[in-house]
Design a protein around this motif. Sequence first.
Motif, mmCIF file in Angstrom:
data_model
loop_
_atom_site.group_PDB
_atom_site.id
_atom_site.type_symbol
_atom_site.label_atom_id
_atom_site.label_comp_id
_atom_site.label_asym_id
_atom_site.label_seq_id
_atom_site.Cartn_x
_atom_site.Cartn_y
_atom_site.Cartn_z
ATOM 1 N N UNK A 270 0.821 -1.219 0.000
ATOM 2 C CA UNK A 270 0.000 0.000 0.000
ATOM 3 C C UNK A 270 0.861 1.278 0.000
ATOM 4 N N UNK A 271 1.890 1.384 0.863
ATOM 5 C CA UNK A 271 2.738 2.583 0.805
ATOM 6 C C UNK A 271 3.445 2.751 -0.546
ATOM 7 N N UNK A 272 3.892 1.631 -1.122
ATOM 8 C CA UNK A 272 4.575 1.707 -2.424
ATOM 9 C C UNK A 272 3.609 2.125 -3.530
ATOM 10 N N UNK A 273 2.334 1.712 -3.412
ATOM 11 C CA UNK A 273 1.322 2.141 -4.378
ATOM 12 C C UNK A 273 1.182 3.663 -4.362
ATOM 13 N N UNK A 274 1.138 4.223 -3.164
ATOM 14 C CA UNK A 274 0.971 5.676 -3.022
ATOM 15 C C UNK A 274 2.183 6.413 -3.577
ATOM 16 N N UNK A 275 3.382 5.936 -3.233
ATOM 17 C CA UNK A 275 4.604 6.597 -3.705
ATOM 18 C C UNK A 275 4.726 6.506 -5.224
ATOM 19 N N UNK A 276 4.426 5.330 -5.778
ATOM 20 C CA UNK A 276 4.500 5.154 -7.230
ATOM 21 C C UNK A 276 3.487 6.052 -7.938
ATOM 22 N N UNK A 277 2.289 6.152 -7.388
ATOM 23 C CA UNK A 277 1.259 7.019 -7.972
ATOM 24 C C UNK A 277 1.682 8.479 -7.898
ATOM 25 N N UNK A 278 2.284 8.860 -6.766
ATOM 26 C CA UNK A 278 2.734 10.244 -6.593
ATOM 27 C C UNK A 278 3.847 10.595 -7.571
ATOM 28 N N UNK A 279 4.818 9.696 -7.747
ATOM 29 C CA UNK A 279 5.914 9.990 -8.672
ATOM 30 C C UNK A 279 5.395 10.118 -10.099
ATOM 31 N N UNK A 280 4.476 9.232 -10.502
ATOM 32 C CA UNK A 280 3.907 9.328 -11.853
ATOM 33 C C UNK A 280 3.136 10.627 -12.025
ATOM 34 N N UNK A 302 -3.613 6.491 -19.173
ATOM 35 C CA UNK A 302 -2.808 7.095 -20.232
ATOM 36 C C UNK A 302 -3.450 8.386 -20.747
ATOM 37 N N UNK A 303 -4.777 8.368 -20.906
ATOM 38 C CA UNK A 303 -5.463 9.575 -21.369
ATOM 39 C C UNK A 303 -5.398 10.678 -20.312
ATOM 40 N N UNK A 304 -5.536 10.283 -19.052
ATOM 41 C CA UNK A 304 -5.407 11.262 -17.966
ATOM 42 C C UNK A 304 -4.011 11.881 -17.963
ATOM 43 N N UNK A 305 -2.985 11.079 -18.199
ATOM 44 C CA UNK A 305 -1.612 11.579 -18.228
ATOM 45 C C UNK A 305 -1.402 12.531 -19.406
ATOM 46 N N UNK A 306 -2.109 12.306 -20.512
ATOM 47 C CA UNK A 306 -2.033 13.223 -21.648
ATOM 48 C C UNK A 306 -2.502 14.619 -21.239
ATOM 49 N N UNK A 307 -3.587 14.681 -20.479
ATOM 50 C CA UNK A 307 -4.097 15.970 -20.007
ATOM 51 C C UNK A 307 -3.076 16.649 -19.108
ATOM 52 N N UNK A 308 -2.486 15.903 -18.195
ATOM 53 C CA UNK A 308 -1.493 16.457 -17.268
ATOM 54 C C UNK A 308 -0.236 16.912 -18.022
ATOM 55 N N UNK A 309 0.197 16.165 -19.035
ATOM 56 C CA UNK A 309 1.358 16.568 -19.834
ATOM 57 C C UNK A 309 1.065 17.851 -20.601
#
Length: 454
Positions: A270-280, A302-309
């Motif tokens: 669970x902690x690694x999930x949060x950290x990985x999500x935060x770094x992405x 992937x589509x959400x990341x396109x908006x953020x990029x």
Amino acid sequence: MNILTKRKLFRYLLTPPKILVFGFAIIIFIGAILLSLPIASSTGVALSFVDALFMATSATCVTGLAVIDPGTQLSLFGEIVMLSLFQIGGLGFTTMATLIALVFNKRISIKERLILQQAMNHGSMEGIVRLMRKVIFYSLTIELIGAALLAIRFSLDMPIIQAMYYGVFHSISSFTNVGFDILGTIHGPFSSFNPYVNDPFVNLILMLLIFLGGIGFIVISDLLGFRKSRKLLLHSKVVLTVSVALIVVGTIVIYIFEYTNVHTLQALSHPDKIIASALQSVTTRSGGISTLDIPMLRQSTQFFMIIWMFIGAAPGSTGGGIKVTTFAILIGAVYTMARGREDVVFFRNRIAKEVVYKAITLTLLSFLLVIAFTMVLSITEDRQFLTLLFETTSAFGTCGLSMGITPDLSPFGKGSITFLMFLGRLGPLTLAYALTPKAKKESFRYPEGKITIG
């Protein structure tokens, strides 16, 4: 041609936006020549000029997209060329020129101050040289601290000298938001930081470096002076508020979308999930470093990341995109219109209508650029539309994340992405100002007309 005409021509040809465009182009061309030399390749076989130009553009424009794996396919000479290019590109060649001028006690002229103002997206020339000194000092200090911390961690996996070199390379790569890595020699080509997905120490350092590089030098200077002034600029307040909000929202969305994905987060604690999500979430807006396999993410992610990029980082930073301040103004304009008010207001400060118009213009130009290049690539490249949209948005936003298609692009596709990276680093408005004559004030106004909206 008399002297007066020559001076007018000289002023037209060498406006600050034009100097920025030509300056970046010259640095890219020099870098491409150096990278196309046999000595730059790990095998001694020279890269094609198209690939060398792509890599030089990606480094100078601090994008991070790669047609080759730098760690396995470049020699030490090639890696140092790349390192030099994204250090110059991240700080800006004008900042590096100012550093040289200050070292030799050269006076900074009015013309040079105008160029610095344009490069930093600063509101005025007042204090611009002082800001440049701070930029250089803060950048080198942050990169040095980051390099030392990463070297300590890398020393557990490799000899100390190699760990120090890797620490310097990846610290500068993270702070300049380029996202290049040379970990391919350790973990395999194009591995990025995926093997460190369970390492909170590395993840936190990378996130901090990317965040500091992405908020901009003006904000960093403002934060460091807060103890003395006890106040922040409106620009800093907006950048920090929106940046933190985007990171938090991005972390939550990626965490929810990928929680049950067996190829990404499911196997992590669970902690690694949060950290990985935060770094992405942090890296998506311009960092280019990943600890998850991007092609294996769900399409919704992937589509959400396109908006953020597309939104990108802050003005005057090492990042790209339309910038968080532009995004904030757009949201503010929508809120203002919905509430039936006249002015966009942030922290009890009214935003000038010219700034709102500029934000709308920049966003529309950027959107049209991404769509146009995606449509062109959909003709020349046999790939899914979402994959091509991801690639073009990453190039425009100088993010550097990829779904793995970059090395397999056709020569035309590589050329298109190369040009888009160049546009993304300079910004559509800077290029438009560079290519159009100086605007003249109109001597009359047309009568107001009415048109129905919605």
